[in-house]
Motif scaffolding. Structure first.
Motif, PDB file in Angstrom:
ATOM      1  N   GLU A  69      78.456  36.401  70.948  1.00 18.89           N
ATOM      2  CA  GLU A  69      79.704  36.614  71.284  1.00 18.89           C
ATOM      3  C   GLU A  69      79.140  38.114  70.943  1.00 18.89           C
ATOM      4  O   GLU A  69      80.109  38.615  71.928  1.00 18.89           O
ATOM      5  CB  GLU A  69      80.895  36.161  71.272  1.00 18.89           C
ATOM      6  N   ARG A  70      78.705  38.599  70.324  1.00 12.66           N
ATOM      7  CA  ARG A  70      78.795  40.412  69.831  1.00 12.66           C
ATOM      8  C   ARG A  70      77.749  40.617  70.609  1.00 12.66           C
ATOM      9  O   ARG A  70      78.103  41.915  71.552  1.00 12.66           O
ATOM     10  CB  ARG A  70      78.619  40.091  68.345  1.00 12.66           C
ATOM     11  N   ARG A  71      76.810  40.076  71.310  1.00 17.29           N
ATOM     12  CA  ARG A  71      76.144  40.606  72.176  1.00 17.29           C
ATOM     13  C   ARG A  71      75.993  40.355  73.509  1.00 17.29           C
ATOM     14  O   ARG A  71      75.882  41.769  73.952  1.00 17.29           O
ATOM     15  CB  ARG A  71      74.615  39.548  72.009  1.00 17.29           C
ATOM     16  N   GLN A  72      77.347  39.868  74.197  1.00 19.80           N
ATOM     17  CA  GLN A  72      77.820  39.949  74.906  1.00 19.80           C
ATOM     18  C   GLN A  72      78.822  41.322  74.916  1.00 19.80           C
ATOM     19  O   GLN A  72      78.928  41.852  76.141  1.00 19.80           O
ATOM     20  CB  GLN A  72      78.710  38.721  75.600  1.00 19.80           C
ATOM     21  N   GLY A  73      79.625  42.067  73.715  1.00 18.93           N
ATOM     22  CA  GLY A  73      80.135  42.514  73.775  1.00 18.93           C
ATOM     23  C   GLY A  73      81.253  42.263  74.412  1.00 18.93           C
ATOM     24  O   GLY A  73      82.314  42.894  75.209  1.00 18.93           O
ATOM     25  N   LEU A  74      81.753  41.161  73.889  1.00 18.76           N
ATOM     26  CA  LEU A  74      83.447  40.370  74.255  1.00 18.76           C
ATOM     27  C   LEU A  74      84.498  40.962  73.959  1.00 18.76           C
ATOM     28  O   LEU A  74      84.150  41.942  73.102  1.00 18.76           O
ATOM     29  CB  LEU A  74      83.740  39.081  73.840  1.00 18.76           C
ATOM     30  N   ASP A  75      85.493  40.971  74.686  1.00 19.19           N
ATOM     31  CA  ASP A  75      86.993  41.499  74.383  1.00 19.19           C
ATOM     32  C   ASP A  75      87.814  40.907  74.066  1.00 19.19           C
ATOM     33  O   ASP A  75      87.797  39.521  74.001  1.00 19.19           O
ATOM     34  CB  ASP A  75      86.830  42.518  75.221  1.00 19.19           C
ATOM     35  N   LEU A  76      89.108  41.183  73.511  1.00 26.05           N
ATOM     36  CA  LEU A  76      90.055  40.246  73.470  1.00 26.05           C
ATOM     37  C   LEU A  76      90.431  38.950  74.959  1.00 26.05           C
ATOM     38  O   LEU A  76      90.938  38.001  74.384  1.00 26.05           O
ATOM     39  CB  LEU A  76      91.761  40.750  73.003  1.00 26.05           C
ATOM     40  N   ARG A  77      90.523  39.803  76.202  1.00 24.34           N
ATOM     41  CA  ARG A  77      91.071  39.257  77.095  1.00 24.34           C
ATOM     42  C   ARG A  77      89.891  37.958  77.181  1.00 24.34           C
ATOM     43  O   ARG A  77      90.319  36.490  77.654  1.00 24.34           O
ATOM     44  CB  ARG A  77      90.963  40.038  78.414  1.00 24.34           C
ATOM     45  N   ASP A  78      88.618  38.286  77.275  1.00 24.73           N
ATOM     46  CA  ASP A  78      87.773  37.454  77.183  1.00 24.73           C
ATOM     47  C   ASP A  78      88.268  35.761  76.084  1.00 24.73           C
ATOM     48  O   ASP A  78      87.601  34.872  76.694  1.00 24.73           O
ATOM     49  CB  ASP A  78      86.521  37.522  76.470  1.00 24.73           C
ATOM     50  N   VAL A  96      78.265  51.837  73.460  1.00 30.38           N
ATOM     51  CA  VAL A  96      77.650  50.597  72.632  1.00 30.38           C
ATOM     52  C   VAL A  96      76.403  50.380  72.516  1.00 30.38           C
ATOM     53  O   VAL A  96      76.167  49.908  71.248  1.00 30.38           O
ATOM     54  CB  VAL A  96      78.565  49.448  72.524  1.00 30.38           C
ATOM     55  N   ASN A  97      75.475  49.297  73.819  1.00 28.45           N
ATOM     56  CA  ASN A  97      74.519  49.237  73.568  1.00 28.45           C
ATOM     57  C   ASN A  97      72.945  50.282  73.222  1.00 28.45           C
ATOM     58  O   ASN A  97      72.078  49.975  73.029  1.00 28.45           O
ATOM     59  CB  ASN A  97      73.861  48.344  74.436  1.00 28.45           C
ATOM     60  N   CYS A  98      73.602  51.651  73.913  1.00 27.60           N
ATOM     61  CA  CYS A  98      72.560  52.416  73.051  1.00 27.60           C
ATOM     62  C   CYS A  98      73.035  54.019  72.761  1.00 27.60           C
ATOM     63  O   CYS A  98      72.501  53.951  71.759  1.00 27.60           O
ATOM     64  CB  CYS A  98      72.068  53.155  74.763  1.00 27.60           C
ATOM     65  N   SER A  99      74.283  54.369  73.032  1.00 27.27           N
ATOM     66  CA  SER A  99      74.931  55.323  72.387  1.00 27.27           C
ATOM     67  C   SER A  99      74.277  56.486  72.303  1.00 27.27           C
ATOM     68  O   SER A  99      74.184  57.752  71.201  1.00 27.27           O
ATOM     69  CB  SER A  99      75.163  55.058  70.793  1.00 27.27           C
ATOM     70  N   LEU A 157      83.939  43.431  70.698  1.00 29.91           N
ATOM     71  CA  LEU A 157      82.626  43.534  70.297  1.00 29.91           C
ATOM     72  C   LEU A 157      81.507  44.420  70.921  1.00 29.91           C
ATOM     73  O   LEU A 157      81.659  44.643  71.323  1.00 29.91           O
ATOM     74  CB  LEU A 157      82.664  42.411  70.045  1.00 29.91           C
ATOM     75  N   SER A 158      80.772  44.315  69.808  1.00 30.50           N
ATOM     76  CA  SER A 158      78.883  45.265  69.694  1.00 30.50           C
ATOM     77  C   SER A 158      78.624  44.840  68.709  1.00 30.50           C
ATOM     78  O   SER A 158      78.680  43.731  67.297  1.00 30.50           O
ATOM     79  CB  SER A 158      79.465  45.977  69.974  1.00 30.50           C
ATOM     80  N   GLN A 159      77.305  43.960  69.181  1.00 35.14           N
ATOM     81  CA  GLN A 159      76.330  44.243  68.508  1.00 35.14           C
ATOM     82  C   GLN A 159      76.235  44.049  66.732  1.00 35.14           C
ATOM     83  O   GLN A 159      75.923  43.307  66.741  1.00 35.14           O
ATOM     84  CB  GLN A 159      74.798  43.445  69.154  1.00 35.14           C
ATOM     85  N   ASN A 160      76.393  45.432  67.325  1.00 34.20           N
ATOM     86  CA  ASN A 160      75.983  46.026  65.338  1.00 34.20           C
ATOM     87  C   ASN A 160      77.723  46.837  64.922  1.00 34.20           C
ATOM     88  O   ASN A 160      77.737  47.248  64.075  1.00 34.20           O
ATOM     89  CB  ASN A 160      74.858  47.099  65.268  1.00 34.20           C
TER      90      ASN A 160
END
Length: 424
Positions: A313-322, A48-51, A276-279
């Motif tokens: 939250e997008r920057r942190q890459g949170l998911d449903l569990r968070d 996600v952060n690099c790809s 989640l992802s930043q972009n």
């Protein structure tokens, strides 16, 4: 079956990524001579952060043999090692799984589950998902076993968590995650022992070790229940308690969602919950794969997090569990035999399960709305504060405009709360 000339290097060792500079890069290997390709060819695990992913020109070994020239001059004889056929995968003996069924008093993930849900629910989750313990690499590490729909053990992911339920990372930022076959191979080689026959075959098999979904064995228990799919096994396990109306499975990685790995879901109703992802890359990738999966299942991609998350939250890459674990589960009992009681306007309703959770923003002053499905149909919205406690205070005009004026003081269990009920 033809073997490809260029394949990503197996194993847990990583190189420095030429794009992001992190030690998360998996290089391509030339199977003609078992040498690494030039440094730009490979894939970064930070999907996600690099790809970053640069592929060489693909070709089968049969095509390579016809080439008059190659990168390394005349092609060297290709030694085709004995492998299990990809259509007949090699499995991990059930005895290996059973040996991990202990040490839960030091297993950091099961201790985390116990803090969330208590001992009884944690014991059920351990049995349900066959959660194991491994202390060979990291103390208190957890084993997530990949069992296919026939109940065969396909892989075992080893991961170390901290006391808050998050994956431990090294000083260089590398996740404390590996696979049980890698640990067993290293242990035997350190002792200068021959590998067990099953492990030798397992390491030489074609295709990917993780060729099914985490939790796939649960599909046989209920052939009608809809399926929810997330990335991390830990998220699937936790969400199964909050939202038991689904069978919760996991892919194990953003890129692990594929037609090949999802064949057991044929004909099922499936909802994807991407991280989640930043972009928005994570959502876009799963939405793209979902179009292919729709050929043999009823599938939708949830945009619950994507629509409501903050930029942080997008920057942190949170998911449903968070988001789910922001709420104190002790306040919500979704067990089939002891429904949570909600009362308002002299009417009594019983909660069946948690459906969704709104995401907080600056405009909500930290307030959120969990929405519950009711036992006899309909649903109920309840307002909670930043600590997960039921809220009974005043709502600002902006919140009323956004959420409506239908909230009234009622009771959830024995506690007052602002709520509204939509009857079936």
């Amino acid at each position: 079956m033809h073997s490809y000339r260029y394949t990503l290097e197996r194993g847990s060792k990583k190189l420095v990524c030429p794009a992001c500079g992190k030690k998360t890069f998996v290089p391509f290997i030339d199977n003609l001579n078992n040498e690494k390709l030039p440094g730009e060819y490979g894939r970064c695990d930070r999907e996600v952060n690099c790809s970053y992913f640069k592929k060489p020109n693909y070709g089968t070994m049969a095509q390579v043999k016809k080439e008059e020239n190659s990168l390394y001059g005349q092609p060297k004889p290709y030694q085709h090692h004995k492998k299990c056929a990809k259509t007949s995968a090699c499995y991990i003996p059930i005895e290996v799984l059973e040996q991990s069924q202990q040490g839960y008093n030091v297993n950091r993930f099961t201790l985390y589950l116990n803090n969330l849900f208590g001992a009884d629910i944690t014991d059920d989750l351990i049995k349900h998902y066959h959660i194991g313990t491994s202390g060979s690499r990291w103390p208190g590490a957890t084993v997530f076993w990949w069992m296919d729909i026939t109940g065969k053990v396909r892989a075992g992911q080893v991961k170390q968590f901290d006391i808050t339920g998050h994956t431990v990372k090294s000083a260089t930022g590398k996740s404390h995650t590996t696979w049980i076959h890698s640990i067993l191979q290293y242990t035997h080689e350190q002792k200068q022992e021959n590998l067990p026959a099953w492990l030798t075959d397992y390491l030489q098999q074609g295709g990917n070790y993780v060729s099914c979904l985490f939790g796939e064995h649960l599909l046989k228990e209920n052939t009608v229940k809809p399926v929810a799919l997330v990335e991390a096994p830990a998220t699937a396990i936790v969400a199964s308690v909050y939202m038991p109306e689904f069978i919760w499975l996991a892919t194990g990685s953003l890129s692990y969602l594929s037609v090949e790995r999802a064949t057991a879901l044929k004909g099922r109703k499936v909802v994807l919950f991407p991280d989640l992802s930043q972009n928005g890359n994570a959502y876009a990738k799963w939405e793209h794969v979902a179009k292919k999966l729709s050929d043999f299942m009823f599938i939708q991609v949830s945009d619950l997090l994507e629509k409501n998350a903050t930029e942080e939250e997008r920057r942190q890459g949170l998911d449903l569990r968070d988001f789910l674990t922001r709420y104190r589960f002790s306040s919500f009992n979704t067990g089939a035999e002891n429904f949570l009681k909600i009362s308002i306007n002299n009417k009594i309703f019983h909660v069946k399960s948690l459906i969704t959770v709104s995401c907080p923003g600056s405009y909500t002053k930290g307030l959120q709305i969990p929405t519950f499905e009711l036992e006899k149909g309909g649903y109920c919205d309840v307002i909670v504060d930043e600590q997960g406690e039921f809220y009974t205070g005043e709502l600002t005009d902006s919140i009323k405009e956004m959420w409506g004026n239908g909230f009234k003081i009622g009771r959830v269990g024995a506690t007052n709360a602002l709520l509204r009920v939509y009857e079936a």
